[in-house]
Motif scaffolding. Structure first.
Motif, PDB file in Angstrom:
ATOM      1  N   LEU A  62      52.168 -62.055  45.528  1.00 43.63           N
ATOM      2  CA  LEU A  62      51.151 -62.409  46.501  1.00 43.63           C
ATOM      3  C   LEU A  62      49.902 -62.823  45.732  1.00 43.63           C
ATOM      4  N   ASP A  63      49.140 -63.755  46.302  1.00 43.38           N
ATOM      5  CA  ASP A  63      47.878 -64.154  45.680  1.00 43.38           C
ATOM      6  C   ASP A  63      46.976 -62.943  45.477  1.00 43.38           C
ATOM      7  N   LEU A  64      46.124 -63.021  44.479  1.00 47.81           N
ATOM      8  CA  LEU A  64      45.144 -61.978  44.197  1.00 47.81           C
ATOM      9  C   LEU A  64      44.400 -61.538  45.455  1.00 47.81           C
ATOM     10  N   PRO A 119      42.860 -81.708  38.392  1.00 48.60           N
ATOM     11  CA  PRO A 119      41.487 -81.590  37.886  1.00 48.60           C
ATOM     12  C   PRO A 119      40.779 -80.325  38.371  1.00 48.60           C
ATOM     13  N   ASN A 120      41.286 -79.735  39.437  1.00 49.03           N
ATOM     14  CA  ASN A 120      40.616 -78.574  40.032  1.00 49.03           C
ATOM     15  C   ASN A 120      41.550 -77.376  40.138  1.00 49.03           C
ATOM     16  N   ARG A 121      42.584 -77.312  39.295  1.00 46.28           N
ATOM     17  CA  ARG A 121      43.520 -76.201  39.398  1.00 46.28           C
ATOM     18  C   ARG A 121      42.789 -74.872  39.180  1.00 46.28           C
ATOM     19  N   PRO A 122      43.195 -73.797  39.891  1.00 42.55           N
ATOM     20  CA  PRO A 122      44.488 -73.634  40.559  1.00 42.55           C
ATOM     21  C   PRO A 122      44.553 -74.166  41.983  1.00 42.55           C
ATOM     22  N   LEU A 123      43.571 -74.956  42.429  1.00 43.67           N
ATOM     23  CA  LEU A 123      43.624 -75.461  43.792  1.00 43.67           C
ATOM     24  C   LEU A 123      44.852 -76.349  44.009  1.00 43.67           C
ATOM     25  N   GLN A 124      45.335 -76.323  45.233  1.00 40.10           N
ATOM     26  CA  GLN A 124      46.438 -77.186  45.654  1.00 40.10           C
ATOM     27  C   GLN A 124      45.885 -78.197  46.651  1.00 40.10           C
ATOM     28  N   LYS A 125      46.655 -79.252  46.913  1.00 43.03           N
ATOM     29  CA  LYS A 125      46.215 -80.265  47.867  1.00 43.03           C
ATOM     30  C   LYS A 125      47.423 -80.896  48.547  1.00 43.03           C
ATOM     31  N   VAL A 126      47.158 -81.498  49.701  1.00 36.50           N
ATOM     32  CA  VAL A 126      48.190 -82.248  50.407  1.00 36.50           C
ATOM     33  C   VAL A 126      48.371 -83.594  49.712  1.00 36.50           C
ATOM     34  N   ARG A 158      55.327 -72.396  48.936  1.00 34.25           N
ATOM     35  CA  ARG A 158      54.470 -73.080  47.958  1.00 34.25           C
ATOM     36  C   ARG A 158      53.202 -72.284  47.671  1.00 34.25           C
ATOM     37  N   SER A 159      52.662 -72.498  46.485  1.00 34.77           N
ATOM     38  CA  SER A 159      51.420 -71.829  46.094  1.00 34.77           C
ATOM     39  C   SER A 159      50.291 -72.218  47.042  1.00 34.77           C
ATOM     40  N   HIS A 160      49.559 -71.215  47.528  1.00 37.13           N
ATOM     41  CA  HIS A 160      48.417 -71.416  48.422  1.00 37.13           C
ATOM     42  C   HIS A 160      48.801 -72.137  49.719  1.00 37.13           C
ATOM     43  N   GLN A 161      50.081 -72.104  50.082  1.00 36.49           N
ATOM     44  CA  GLN A 161      50.543 -72.886  51.220  1.00 36.49           C
ATOM     45  C   GLN A 161      49.772 -72.605  52.506  1.00 36.49           C
ATOM     46  N   TYR A 179      38.761 -72.391  49.097  1.00 39.04           N
ATOM     47  CA  TYR A 179      38.835 -73.528  50.005  1.00 39.04           C
ATOM     48  C   TYR A 179      37.764 -73.543  51.104  1.00 39.04           C
ATOM     49  N   ALA A 180      37.157 -72.417  51.403  1.00 43.25           N
ATOM     50  CA  ALA A 180      36.166 -72.362  52.482  1.00 43.25           C
ATOM     51  C   ALA A 180      34.785 -72.768  51.978  1.00 43.25           C
ATOM     52  N   THR A 181      33.944 -73.180  52.918  1.00 47.11           N
ATOM     53  CA  THR A 181      32.553 -73.513  52.615  1.00 47.11           C
ATOM     54  C   THR A 181      31.665 -72.951  53.728  1.00 47.11           C
ATOM     55  N   GLY A 182      30.367 -72.888  53.466  1.00 44.54           N
ATOM     56  CA  GLY A 182      29.409 -72.503  54.486  1.00 44.54           C
ATOM     57  C   GLY A 182      29.648 -71.113  55.051  1.00 44.54           C
ATOM     58  N   ASP A 183      29.523 -71.015  56.375  1.00 48.08           N
ATOM     59  CA  ASP A 183      29.627 -69.712  57.043  1.00 48.08           C
ATOM     60  C   ASP A 183      30.999 -69.072  56.857  1.00 48.08           C
ATOM     61  N   ALA A 184      32.029 -69.875  56.655  1.00 46.31           N
ATOM     62  CA  ALA A 184      33.382 -69.334  56.493  1.00 46.31           C
ATOM     63  C   ALA A 184      33.521 -68.507  55.220  1.00 46.31           C
ATOM     64  N   LEU A 185      32.552 -68.617  54.320  1.00 45.64           N
ATOM     65  CA  LEU A 185      32.589 -67.833  53.081  1.00 45.64           C
ATOM     66  C   LEU A 185      31.985 -66.442  53.248  1.00 45.64           C
ATOM     67  N   GLY A 186      31.299 -66.219  54.352  1.00 47.22           N
ATOM     68  CA  GLY A 186      30.524 -64.988  54.506  1.00 47.22           C
ATOM     69  C   GLY A 186      31.346 -63.793  54.948  1.00 47.22           C
ATOM     70  N   TYR A 187      32.409 -63.511  54.229  1.00 43.05           N
ATOM     71  CA  TYR A 187      33.283 -62.388  54.560  1.00 43.05           C
ATOM     72  C   TYR A 187      33.602 -61.607  53.292  1.00 43.05           C
ATOM     73  N   PRO A 188      33.871 -60.301  53.422  1.00 41.34           N
ATOM     74  CA  PRO A 188      34.055 -59.479  52.231  1.00 41.34           C
ATOM     75  C   PRO A 188      35.356 -59.734  51.485  1.00 41.34           C
ATOM     76  N   ARG A 189      36.289 -60.455  52.122  1.00 37.12           N
ATOM     77  CA  ARG A 189      37.576 -60.705  51.492  1.00 37.12           C
ATOM     78  C   ARG A 189      38.234 -61.898  52.181  1.00 37.12           C
ATOM     79  N   LEU A 190      39.326 -62.376  51.598  1.00 41.61           N
ATOM     80  CA  LEU A 190      40.164 -63.376  52.249  1.00 41.61           C
ATOM     81  C   LEU A 190      40.861 -62.735  53.437  1.00 41.61           C
ATOM     82  N   MET A 191      40.698 -63.333  54.608  1.00 40.56           N
ATOM     83  CA  MET A 191      41.269 -62.767  55.829  1.00 40.56           C
ATOM     84  C   MET A 191      42.721 -63.217  55.999  1.00 40.56           C
TER      85      MET A 191
END
Length: 216
Positions: A62-64, A119-126, A158-161, A179-191
Protein backbone atom coordinates in the motif's frame (compact mmCIF):
# COMPACT_ATOMS: atom_id res chain seq x y z
CA UNK A 1 8.57 16.40 -1.70
CA UNK A 2 12.12 17.62 -1.04
CA UNK A 3 11.02 18.77 2.41
CA UNK A 4 9.55 15.37 3.28
CA UNK A 5 10.58 13.95 6.64
CA UNK A 6 9.67 10.33 7.29
CA UNK A 7 8.05 10.14 10.73
CA UNK A 8 5.94 6.98 10.88
CA UNK A 9 3.44 6.42 13.72
CA UNK A 10 5.06 4.42 16.53
CA UNK A 11 2.12 2.12 17.32
CA UNK A 12 2.53 -1.65 17.31
CA UNK A 13 1.02 -3.49 14.32
CA UNK A 14 -2.73 -4.09 14.46
CA UNK A 15 -3.21 -7.75 13.59
CA UNK A 16 -6.59 -8.42 11.97
CA UNK A 17 -6.09 -12.16 11.40
CA UNK A 18 -3.18 -14.56 11.63
CA UNK A 19 -2.64 -18.29 11.14
CA UNK A 20 0.15 -20.59 9.99
CA UNK A 21 0.00 -19.30 6.41
CA UNK A 22 -1.08 -15.65 6.41
CA UNK A 23 -1.12 -12.47 8.47
CA UNK A 24 -3.57 -9.64 7.82
CA UNK A 25 -2.76 -6.24 9.30
CA UNK A 26 -4.22 -2.74 9.38
CA UNK A 27 -1.42 -0.53 8.06
CA UNK A 28 -1.55 3.05 9.38
CA UNK A 29 -1.14 6.04 7.11
CA UNK A 30 2.43 7.34 7.19
CA UNK A 31 4.13 3.94 7.46
CA UNK A 32 5.96 2.43 4.50
CA UNK A 33 4.98 -1.10 3.46
CA UNK A 34 8.63 -2.01 2.77
CA UNK A 35 11.92 -0.22 3.48
CA UNK A 36 12.60 2.93 1.48
CA UNK A 37 15.94 4.26 0.32
CA UNK A 38 18.33 5.11 3.11
CA UNK A 39 18.58 4.08 6.76
CA UNK A 40 16.04 6.73 7.79
CA UNK A 41 13.36 4.78 5.92
CA UNK A 42 14.15 1.32 7.27
CA UNK A 43 11.16 1.31 9.63
CA UNK A 44 8.19 -0.19 7.78
CA UNK A 45 5.28 -2.58 8.08
CA UNK A 46 7.18 -5.71 7.10
CA UNK A 47 10.13 -4.95 9.40
CA UNK A 48 7.77 -4.45 12.35
CA UNK A 49 5.97 -7.69 11.55
CA UNK A 50 9.27 -9.57 11.24
CA UNK A 51 9.87 -9.00 14.94
CA UNK A 52 6.67 -10.95 15.65
CA UNK A 53 6.71 -13.35 12.70
CA UNK A 54 10.30 -14.04 11.59
CA UNK A 55 8.96 -15.98 8.59
CA UNK A 56 6.94 -13.05 7.20
CA UNK A 57 6.95 -12.56 3.40
CA UNK A 58 5.71 -9.71 1.22
CA UNK A 59 2.70 -10.18 -1.06
CA UNK A 60 1.63 -6.64 -2.08
CA UNK A 61 2.01 -3.03 -0.98
CA UNK A 62 0.00 0.00 0.00
CA UNK A 63 1.19 3.56 -0.61
CA UNK A 64 2.88 5.28 2.31
CA UNK A 65 -0.07 7.63 2.80
CA UNK A 66 -2.80 4.97 2.42
CA UNK A 67 -4.06 3.05 5.43
CA UNK A 68 -5.89 -0.25 5.64
CA UNK A 69 -5.82 -3.98 5.06
CA UNK A 70 -2.64 -5.72 3.91
CA UNK A 71 -1.94 -9.44 3.72
CA UNK A 72 1.45 -11.06 4.24
CA UNK A 73 2.47 -14.68 3.75
CA UNK A 74 4.30 -16.92 6.20
CA UNK A 75 5.44 -19.61 3.75
CA UNK A 76 6.85 -19.44 0.24
CA UNK A 77 3.94 -21.55 -1.00
CA UNK A 78 1.42 -19.12 0.49
CA UNK A 79 3.34 -16.19 -0.96
CA UNK A 80 3.25 -17.73 -4.45
CA UNK A 81 -0.43 -18.62 -4.18
CA UNK A 82 -1.42 -15.14 -3.00
CA UNK A 83 0.81 -13.51 -5.60
CA UNK A 84 -0.98 -15.44 -8.34
CA UNK A 85 -4.34 -14.27 -7.00
CA UNK A 86 -3.24 -10.62 -7.11
CA UNK A 87 -1.67 -10.94 -10.55
CA UNK A 88 -4.71 -12.79 -11.90
CA UNK A 89 -7.10 -10.19 -10.42
CA UNK A 90 -8.75 -12.88 -8.31
CA UNK A 91 -8.71 -10.71 -5.19
CA UNK A 92 -11.26 -8.00 -4.50
CA UNK A 93 -10.23 -4.79 -2.74
CA UNK A 94 -12.57 -2.08 -1.54
CA UNK A 95 -11.34 1.37 -0.56
CA UNK A 96 -13.07 4.27 1.15
CA UNK A 97 -12.11 7.77 0.01
CA UNK A 98 -13.17 11.31 0.76
CA UNK A 99 -12.88 13.40 -2.38
CA UNK A 100 -13.25 17.11 -3.10
CA UNK A 101 -16.66 18.36 -4.20
CA UNK A 102 -19.98 16.63 -4.78
CA UNK A 103 -19.77 13.94 -7.45
CA UNK A 104 -22.62 13.70 -9.93
CA UNK A 105 -24.54 10.45 -9.93
CA UNK A 106 -24.38 7.49 -7.59
CA UNK A 107 -21.80 5.29 -9.32
CA UNK A 108 -19.42 5.24 -12.22
CA UNK A 109 -16.54 3.56 -14.01
CA UNK A 110 -13.18 5.15 -14.83
CA UNK A 111 -11.18 3.62 -17.69
CA UNK A 112 -8.04 5.70 -18.17
CA UNK A 113 -4.57 4.25 -18.93
CA UNK A 114 -1.74 5.32 -16.64
CA UNK A 115 2.01 5.75 -16.93
CA UNK A 116 4.71 7.27 -14.74
CA UNK A 117 5.22 11.01 -15.28
CA UNK A 118 9.00 10.70 -15.68
CA UNK A 119 9.99 14.35 -15.16
CA UNK A 120 7.88 14.43 -12.00
CA UNK A 121 8.16 10.87 -10.69
CA UNK A 122 6.85 9.25 -8.56
CA UNK A 123 3.76 10.98 -9.98
CA UNK A 124 1.67 9.08 -12.49
CA UNK A 125 -0.44 10.50 -15.32
CA UNK A 126 -3.12 9.53 -17.80
CA UNK A 127 -1.67 8.71 -21.25
CA UNK A 128 -3.80 7.18 -23.98
CA UNK A 129 -0.76 6.48 -26.19
CA UNK A 130 1.63 4.65 -23.88
CA UNK A 131 -0.26 4.16 -20.61
CA UNK A 132 -1.08 0.75 -19.17
CA UNK A 133 -4.80 -0.13 -18.89
CA UNK A 134 -6.37 0.94 -15.59
CA UNK A 135 -9.98 0.69 -14.47
CA UNK A 136 -11.72 1.79 -11.28
CA UNK A 137 -15.35 1.49 -10.21
CA UNK A 138 -16.73 4.06 -7.79
CA UNK A 139 -19.93 4.24 -5.78
CA UNK A 140 -21.25 7.18 -3.79
CA UNK A 141 -21.73 6.55 -0.08
CA UNK A 142 -22.88 10.07 0.75
CA UNK A 143 -22.28 13.74 0.12
CA UNK A 144 -20.56 15.63 2.92
CA UNK A 145 -19.80 19.33 3.39
CA UNK A 146 -17.84 20.22 0.27
CA UNK A 147 -16.87 16.59 -0.24
CA UNK A 148 -18.10 13.14 -1.22
CA UNK A 149 -17.45 9.82 0.47
CA UNK A 150 -16.93 7.07 -2.08
CA UNK A 151 -16.32 3.35 -2.20
CA UNK A 152 -13.61 2.66 -4.76
CA UNK A 153 -12.99 -0.72 -6.36
CA UNK A 154 -9.78 -0.96 -8.39
CA UNK A 155 -10.14 -3.52 -11.18
CA UNK A 156 -6.43 -3.19 -11.98
CA UNK A 157 -3.49 -2.45 -9.70
CA UNK A 158 -1.53 0.44 -11.16
CA UNK A 159 0.60 2.72 -9.01
CA UNK A 160 -1.42 5.65 -7.64
CA UNK A 161 -4.38 4.41 -9.68
CA UNK A 162 -7.16 5.58 -7.37
CA UNK A 163 -5.48 8.91 -6.73
CA UNK A 164 -4.97 9.74 -10.42
CA UNK A 165 -8.38 8.45 -11.50
CA UNK A 166 -10.15 10.60 -8.93
CA UNK A 167 -8.06 13.61 -10.00
CA UNK A 168 -8.92 12.89 -13.64
CA UNK A 169 -12.68 12.99 -13.02
CA UNK A 170 -12.36 16.29 -11.15
CA UNK A 171 -12.62 15.03 -7.58
CA UNK A 172 -9.13 14.72 -6.12
CA UNK A 173 -8.75 12.71 -2.90
CA UNK A 174 -8.56 15.10 0.04
CA UNK A 175 -5.20 15.43 1.76
CA UNK A 176 -3.28 14.11 -1.27
CA UNK A 177 0.10 15.85 -1.03
CA UNK A 178 1.07 14.61 -4.51
CA UNK A 179 -1.98 15.52 -6.55
CA UNK A 180 -4.21 17.91 -4.57
CA UNK A 181 -3.95 21.70 -4.50
CA UNK A 182 -5.52 24.53 -2.51
CA UNK A 183 -8.15 23.69 0.08
CA UNK A 184 -7.99 19.98 -0.77
CA UNK A 185 -4.55 19.89 0.88
CA UNK A 186 -5.83 21.07 4.25
CA UNK A 187 -6.22 17.65 5.83
CA UNK A 188 -4.05 15.75 8.31
CA UNK A 189 -3.64 12.75 6.01
CA UNK A 190 -4.59 11.25 2.66
CA UNK A 191 -8.28 10.38 2.92
CA UNK A 192 -7.89 6.92 1.38
CA UNK A 193 -8.31 3.67 3.29
CA UNK A 194 -8.17 0.05 2.12
CA UNK A 195 -11.30 -1.05 3.95
CA UNK A 196 -11.48 -4.72 2.98
CA UNK A 197 -9.68 -7.44 1.09
CA UNK A 198 -11.28 -10.63 -0.20
CA UNK A 199 -9.23 -13.60 -1.36
CA UNK A 200 -8.93 -17.36 -1.12
CA UNK A 201 -6.90 -18.77 1.74
CA UNK A 202 -3.73 -20.21 0.19
CA UNK A 203 -3.93 -23.47 2.17
CA UNK A 204 -7.66 -24.17 2.49
CA UNK A 205 -8.96 -22.47 -0.65
CA UNK A 206 -11.80 -20.97 1.36
CA UNK A 207 -12.89 -17.43 0.50
CA UNK A 208 -12.19 -14.94 3.26
CA UNK A 209 -12.84 -11.23 3.65
CA UNK A 210 -10.85 -9.18 6.17
CA UNK A 211 -11.85 -5.61 6.97
CA UNK A 212 -10.36 -2.68 8.89
CA UNK A 213 -12.42 0.19 10.33
CA UNK A 214 -12.25 3.48 8.46
CA UNK A 215 -10.27 5.99 10.58
CA UNK A 216 -11.80 9.14 9.08
Amino acid sequence: MSDFVYAPPPDAPVILHQDEDVVFVDKPAGLLSVPGRGPDKADCMISRLARIYPDILLVHRLDLDTSGVMVFARTSAAQAHLGQQFEGRKTRKYYIARVAGHVDGTEGHVDLPLIVDWPNRPLQKVCHDTGRPAQTDWKLIRHEEGASRLRLTPLTGRSHQLRVHMLAIGHVILGDTLYATGDALGYPRLMLHAQSLRLKHPATGHSMTIAAPVPF
